[in-house]
Motif scaffolding. Structure first.
Motif, short mmCIF file in Angstrom:
data_model
loop_
_atom_site.label_atom_id
_atom_site.label_comp_id
_atom_site.label_asym_id
_atom_site.label_seq_id
_atom_site.Cartn_x
_atom_site.Cartn_y
_atom_site.Cartn_z
N LEU A 18 0.81 -1.22 0.00
CA LEU A 18 0.00 0.00 0.00
C LEU A 18 0.84 1.27 0.00
CD1 LEU A 18 -2.95 -0.99 2.36
CD2 LEU A 18 -2.85 -1.04 -0.15
N ASN A 19 2.15 1.11 0.13
CA ASN A 19 3.08 2.24 0.04
C ASN A 19 2.72 3.38 0.98
OD1 ASN A 19 5.31 3.69 -0.87
ND2 ASN A 19 4.14 4.64 -2.53
N PHE A 20 2.68 3.05 2.26
CA PHE A 20 2.48 4.06 3.28
C PHE A 20 3.29 3.65 4.51
CE2 PHE A 20 -0.47 1.01 4.94
CZ PHE A 20 -0.69 1.33 6.27
N TYR A 76 -3.98 2.11 7.45
CA TYR A 76 -4.10 2.75 6.13
C TYR A 76 -5.23 3.77 6.15
CZ TYR A 76 -5.21 3.38 1.19
OH TYR A 76 -5.48 3.92 -0.03
N CYS A 80 -4.85 7.73 5.40
CA CYS A 80 -5.65 8.44 4.41
C CYS A 80 -6.40 9.62 5.03
CB CYS A 80 -6.62 7.49 3.74
SG CYS A 80 -5.85 6.23 2.70
N THR A 83 -3.89 12.46 5.92
CA THR A 83 -3.33 13.14 4.74
C THR A 83 -4.40 13.60 3.76
OG1 THR A 83 -3.06 11.05 3.55
CG2 THR A 83 -1.19 11.81 4.90
N SER A 85 -5.93 11.92 1.50
CA SER A 85 -5.44 11.48 0.19
C SER A 85 -5.81 10.03 -0.08
CB SER A 85 -3.92 11.64 0.13
OG SER A 85 -3.28 10.76 1.04
N ARG A 86 -5.59 9.63 -1.31
CA ARG A 86 -5.63 8.25 -1.81
C ARG A 86 -7.01 7.67 -2.06
NH1 ARG A 86 -0.73 4.61 -0.10
NH2 ARG A 86 0.90 6.17 -0.23
N GLU A 87 -8.02 8.12 -1.37
CA GLU A 87 -9.36 7.56 -1.53
C GLU A 87 -10.33 8.68 -1.89
OE1 GLU A 87 -10.01 4.34 -1.44
OE2 GLU A 87 -8.02 3.75 -0.74
#
Length: 125
Positions: A18-20, A76, A80, A83, A85-87
């Motif tokens: 998931l790159n976090f 995760y 999100c 930040t 972000s991402r979703e």
């Protein structure tokens, strides 16, 4: 590989996929937990995952890895939300609402008493 290695490996796998950044990870004795039925939990405010050491020691590795993946999902979600972000915003809004209005499990460990807990989108894997 023992179950402690399973926890660490699972966290690293999810972090990479998931790159976090993974949260801090703690494995503590059951008597230090507020509820002895806790297997693992993500603490949003502290960005920590805590595992019940006694449960980790006595459980099958498949249960341990499933729990680690589940708690990393919460991590995760926390990432999100922090930040923004991402979703999609609609997903972030739902996760934020459920985080702020979180329904705890009953402690009775049955589907009827925990139905509201299980239906939270933040809990569905």
């Amino acid at each position: 590989m023992d179950n402690f290695d399973v926890v660490i490996s699972a966290v690293k796998i999810v972090e990479k996929i998931l790159n976090f950044p993974a949260p801090e990870l703690f494995i503590i004795e059951q008597n230090q937990l507020s509820n002895s039925e806790i297997t693992g939990m993500y603490k949003f405010d502290d960005n920590e995952i805590i595992f019940n050491e006694d449960w980790v020691l006595r459980s099958d590795w498949t249960e341990v890895i499933i729990t680690a993946f589940h708690e990393m999902r919460h991590a995760y979600q926390g990432y999100c939300l922090r930040t923004q972000s991402r979703e999609p915003q609609s997903t972030l809004d739902k996760w934020e609402y459920e985080t702020l209005n979180y329904i705890m499990p009953s402690g009775k460990n049955n589907e009827i008493d925990d139905e509201s807990y299980h239906k939270q989108e933040i809990e569905i894997d």
